[in-house]
Design an enzyme around this catalytic site. Structure first.
Site, PDB file in Angstrom:
ATOM      1  CB  ILE A   1      -0.958  -0.023   1.213  1.00 30.92           C
ATOM      2  CG1 ILE A   1      -1.944  -1.190   1.076  1.00 30.92           C
ATOM      3  CG2 ILE A   1      -1.712   1.311   1.336  1.00 30.92           C
ATOM      4  CD1 ILE A   1      -2.810  -1.462   2.295  1.00 30.92           C
TER       5      ILE A   1
ATOM      6  CB  ALA B   1      -2.360   1.205   8.946  1.00 35.15           C
ATOM      7  NE  ARG B   2      -7.069  -3.521  10.697  1.00 36.21           N
ATOM      8  CZ  ARG B   2      -7.294  -3.542   9.381  1.00 36.21           C
ATOM      9  NH1 ARG B   2      -7.303  -2.417   8.683  1.00 36.21           N
ATOM     10  NH2 ARG B   2      -7.522  -4.677   8.758  1.00 36.21           N
TER      11      ARG B   2
ATOM     12  CG  ASP C   1     -10.159   4.765   5.599  1.00 40.44           C
ATOM     13  OD1 ASP C   1     -11.355   5.134   5.510  1.00 40.44           O
ATOM     14  OD2 ASP C   1      -9.760   3.682   5.128  1.00 40.44           O
TER      15      ASP C   1
ATOM     16  CD  GLU D   1     -12.420   0.861  11.971  1.00 42.04           C
ATOM     17  OE1 GLU D   1     -11.668   1.860  11.937  1.00 42.04           O
ATOM     18  OE2 GLU D   1     -12.575   0.053  11.031  1.00 42.04           O
TER      19      GLU D   1
ATOM     20  CG  HIS E   1     -12.045   0.705   7.746  1.00 42.63           C
ATOM     21  ND1 HIS E   1     -11.622   0.006   8.840  1.00 42.63           N
ATOM     22  CD2 HIS E   1     -11.265   0.269   6.716  1.00 42.63           C
ATOM     23  CE1 HIS E   1     -10.636  -0.822   8.483  1.00 42.63           C
ATOM     24  NE2 HIS E   1     -10.407  -0.667   7.205  1.00 42.63           N
TER      25      HIS E   1
ATOM     26  N   GLY F   1     -11.072   2.513   2.855  1.00 40.83           N
ATOM     27  CA  GLY F   1      -9.865   2.172   2.082  1.00 40.83           C
ATOM     28  C   GLY F   1     -10.088   1.283   0.875  1.00 40.83           C
ATOM     29  CB  SER F   2     -10.544  -2.257   0.436  1.00 44.97           C
ATOM     30  OG  SER F   2     -11.527  -2.645   1.392  1.00 44.97           O
TER      31      SER F   2
HETATM   32  C1  GLV Z   1      -8.793  -3.271   5.443  1.00 42.97           C
HETATM   33  O1  GLV Z   1      -8.636  -2.510   6.335  1.00 42.97           O
HETATM   34  C2  GLV Z   1      -8.096  -4.501   5.269  1.00 42.97           C
HETATM   35  O2  GLV Z   1      -7.332  -4.942   6.136  1.00 42.97           O
HETATM   36  O3  GLV Z   1      -8.323  -5.106   4.213  1.00 42.97           O
END
Ligand code: GLV
Length: 323
Positions: free
Chosen positions: A162, A241-242, A266, A271, A289, A291-292
């Site tokens: 990423i 990330a987290r 994000d 969460e 969240h 991201g994807s």
């Molecule tokens: C998203 O946060 C993932 O880990 O895919």
């Protein structure tokens, strides 16, 4: 292992239509139609008797869950690249394979990182609120000034899959790229970025500090008050990330006191029950969240898991098998 068409798969969440269709065509699927995050206990009960378990990052697959499902369970698939919600050691010990979704979500996640960088630097949350709340006082030569990206230094914690996609997108914006990994990348993979042997050294040059490293036990609460103090004044913090890699008290204090210019987040600890003080910060540009979260990527994530299962059925080891 039974014939593919007799294999029982339990799905804890709804997946995209294309993925569900393929799943339903191949296996005996039972799913959590409510599509709510399941507790470990509910999961262990609902998935009894399954050979395959398909979860997302909202389900904790603990050693106990694995033990309760072990008599039949063969493979756990997680629709995520992150695997901190799974007990990999327990899976390995029980002879259960684990598949995740690397690579296919890196570009979508990097797009969100760029959105957060731009939104945080150019005060998009605050500006958007002015439009919505009808509090815009009109254009002024000195109003709502943000930070221009050109020439600023972007520090990437974790130049992995990423991180590299973020670097690729950030370079054309004129950002100067720096990173810290445990080991430097070979020159052909480093894309002209500057390596820092320590995270402290990276923090010191990061006008924008972007967390893309996976959440590991060593990185829990990584961005604490001491490390925030190492960032240049008026720095921007980005996290795709987290949430548990950030000490919320420290970040919120630094945003309130304006020690940091802004943050773009994000992901959040706990969460969706985030620290409510985040909601009060004008200099926070936050999304839930995402991201994807594109159709293309969620399809690709689902199929990398289903393809991995088929590879296992052929007696192969798929590239996304972790244990
Ligand atoms: C998203 O946060 C993932 O880990 O895919």
């Amino acid at each position: 292992m039974p014939e593919a068409s007799a294999i029982r798969l339990y799905a804890t969440r709804r997946f995209t239509p294309a993925v569900e269709q393929a799943m339903d065509a191949r296996y005996q699927v039972t799913r959590n139609w409510a599509d709510t995050a399941m507790t470990s206990d509910a999961l262990a009960q609902a998935a009894q008797g399954c050979e395959y378990l398909m979860v997302s990052l909202t389900e904790k697959v603990t050693a106990e869950v694995i033990a309760r499902l072990a008599p039949t369970l063969k493979v756990i698939c997680t629709l995520s690249v992150g695997v901190e919600h799974l007990d990999l050691a327990a899976a390995k010990q029980a002879g259960v394979k684990v598949l995740n979704t690397p690579d296919v979500l890196s570009e979508a996640t990097a797009e969100i990182a760029m959105m957060l960088i731009l939104g945080a630097a150019r005060r998009a949350a605050e500006g958007g609120r002015m439009i919505r709340d009808d509090t815009w006082y009109g254009f002024t030569p000195t109003g709502m000034l943000g930070q221009q990206l050109t020439g600023r230094r972007l520090g990437i914690l974790g130049l992995g899959r990423i991180g590299k996609e973020v670097a690729k997108r950030a370079a054309p914006f004129g950002l100067k790229l720096h990173y810290h990994n445990r080991r430097p990348l070979p020159a052909e993979e480093a894309m002209g970025t500057t390596y820092h042997e320590t995270s402290d050294s990276l923090l010191a040059v990061s006008d924008i500090f972007c967390i893309t490293a996976p959440s590991t036990p060593e990185l829990k609460s990584f961005l604490n008050a001491e490390r925030i103090a190492r960032l240049p004044k008026d720095a921007i913090v980005i996290n795709v990330a987290r949430g548990d890699m950030v000490d919320d008290d420290a970040l919120i204090e630094a945003l309130q006191s304006k020690r940091l210019f802004a943050a773009g987040l994000d992901v959040f600890r706990g969460e969706p029950d985030i620290d409510p003080r985040y909601r009060t910060l004008d200099n926070l540009f936050a999304v839930p969240h995402l991201g994807s979260g594109t159709v293309e990527t969620r399809d690709a994530m689902g199929f990398v898991l289903l393809d991995g299962l088929q590879a296992i059925e052929r007696g192969e080891t798929p590239h996304n098998q972790l244990v």
